[in-house]
Design a protein around this motif. Sequence first.
Motif, PDB file in Angstrom:
ATOM      1  N   LEU A 226       0.822  -1.207   0.000  1.00  0.00           N
ATOM      2  CA  LEU A 226       0.000   0.000   0.000  1.00  0.00           C
ATOM      3  C   LEU A 226       0.856   1.256   0.000  1.00  0.00           C
ATOM      4  O   LEU A 226       0.541   2.236  -0.689  1.00  0.00           O
ATOM      5  CB  LEU A 226      -0.921  -0.010   1.221  1.00  0.00           C
ATOM      6  N   ASP A 227       1.940   1.241   0.758  1.00  0.00           N
ATOM      7  CA  ASP A 227       2.815   2.418   0.803  1.00  0.00           C
ATOM      8  C   ASP A 227       3.446   2.691  -0.562  1.00  0.00           C
ATOM      9  O   ASP A 227       3.550   3.855  -0.990  1.00  0.00           O
ATOM     10  CB  ASP A 227       3.906   2.215   1.853  1.00  0.00           C
ATOM     11  N   ALA A 231       2.891   5.986  -2.972  1.00  0.00           N
ATOM     12  CA  ALA A 231       4.014   6.771  -3.494  1.00  0.00           C
ATOM     13  C   ALA A 231       3.909   6.932  -5.005  1.00  0.00           C
ATOM     14  O   ALA A 231       4.165   8.023  -5.538  1.00  0.00           O
ATOM     15  CB  ALA A 231       5.332   6.096  -3.107  1.00  0.00           C
ATOM     16  N   TRP A 232       3.529   5.869  -5.698  1.00  0.00           N
ATOM     17  CA  TRP A 232       3.374   5.957  -7.156  1.00  0.00           C
ATOM     18  C   TRP A 232       2.294   6.963  -7.531  1.00  0.00           C
ATOM     19  O   TRP A 232       2.465   7.780  -8.444  1.00  0.00           O
ATOM     20  CB  TRP A 232       3.005   4.591  -7.725  1.00  0.00           C
ATOM     21  N   ASN A 315      -8.530  -6.057   2.257  1.00  0.00           N
ATOM     22  CA  ASN A 315      -8.553  -6.149   3.711  1.00  0.00           C
ATOM     23  C   ASN A 315      -7.371  -5.418   4.342  1.00  0.00           C
ATOM     24  O   ASN A 315      -7.492  -4.869   5.441  1.00  0.00           O
ATOM     25  CB  ASN A 315      -8.561  -7.615   4.153  1.00  0.00           C
ATOM     26  N   ALA A 316      -6.224  -5.409   3.660  1.00  0.00           N
ATOM     27  CA  ALA A 316      -5.074  -4.661   4.169  1.00  0.00           C
ATOM     28  C   ALA A 316      -5.365  -3.162   4.173  1.00  0.00           C
ATOM     29  O   ALA A 316      -4.974  -2.443   5.106  1.00  0.00           O
ATOM     30  CB  ALA A 316      -3.841  -4.959   3.318  1.00  0.00           C
ATOM     31  N   TRP A 317      -6.061  -2.689   3.152  1.00  0.00           N
ATOM     32  CA  TRP A 317      -6.431  -1.270   3.091  1.00  0.00           C
ATOM     33  C   TRP A 317      -7.410  -0.922   4.205  1.00  0.00           C
ATOM     34  O   TRP A 317      -7.271   0.113   4.875  1.00  0.00           O
ATOM     35  CB  TRP A 317      -7.032  -0.971   1.716  1.00  0.00           C
ATOM     36  N   LEU A 318      -8.406  -1.797   4.439  1.00  0.00           N
ATOM     37  CA  LEU A 318      -9.354  -1.558   5.529  1.00  0.00           C
ATOM     38  C   LEU A 318      -8.645  -1.538   6.881  1.00  0.00           C
ATOM     39  O   LEU A 318      -8.939  -0.691   7.736  1.00  0.00           O
ATOM     40  CB  LEU A 318     -10.429  -2.641   5.538  1.00  0.00           C
TER      41      LEU A 318
END
Length: 340
Positions: A226-227, A231-232, A315-318
């Motif tokens: 996600l990081d 950045a992109w 789910n990682a974003w949530l």
Amino acid sequence: MSTDAGRPRALKCIEIAVKDIQTLLHDYGPLLVFANVLLEQAGLPLPAYPILIVAGAMAVHGDMAWQAVLLAAVVGSLIADSAWYHGGKRYGGGLLGTVCRVSLSRDSCIRQTQSLYLRTGPAILLVAKFLPGASALSTVMSGLTRLPMRRFLAFDAAGTVLWAGSAMIIGAVFNDMLGQVLDTLGRYGGYGLGALGVVLALYLAYRVFRRRFTIAHLSHVPRVTLDELDAWRAAREDGCDVVLLDVRAGGEDPMPGAIMFDPRDPIVTQPHAWPLDARIVVYCACPDEISAAVLAAKLKKAGYRNTWALAGGYNAWLERNRRQQAANDSDAGVGAAPAA
């Protein structure tokens, strides 16, 4: 002359179990039905259908009141299913993924459950208890989609009546045949149980091998965090577009800027939907990012060289959003001055 010596041990156990169920039902009646249904719908491997069949057979002979048995089944089911409903409402796709972790095809479990529920709506609750593993999934989806509580309870109660009532009807219709069925199973059932055991073992081995092969086959698809994605999207100094594709069924509350894409749709190559040098990131709500990796591999094959699957997926974003919200709430609490 007794035929017990020729009976397979498993069939003797079945006959003893049926007799034990009858004894327990005589002693505890609807309370036993309530507890069995409650525990099964809560997710424990304690099938309630056999006990409902025996209860239906006993009701015919006046040993139990069928109304009390049916009421006990409905109440037990509603309590357990309401817990799944509120869990789905609070934890959303994360709980759905947890339920699907017991499946051999967890990624397809999540997507198929979402697709089926979105096509049929709460009507799936009428038949969910007849489908292995579908009951908890459908109740979680009811909470996830914010189905009104009253409507959920109405459909769930109706589905429980159909499920429990069908078992009791079977027991009532075939109550005189239970002994004959057990005797037939005792003579010939051992061969069938053996063959069924072999087939089941081979099927489980095939599914486990197929899943491991799929994960290994897609291991070449790169993942992006996600990081890195943030950045992109923030920089874009190299002039490359960043395309974010959402392959979840339904796609409720997508990530900002995401484009819905059905992984079953063909990849457009002439003309190309996006520049061939665009950075394409695909995410799903499935274990091991399988659905996202499958589409990413297809996109690479179609000529989109810079394609990634999002590590951790939706789910990682949530989870990151929850952590940020908790941190903000904590900072606000610390910085608040006490009232004078």
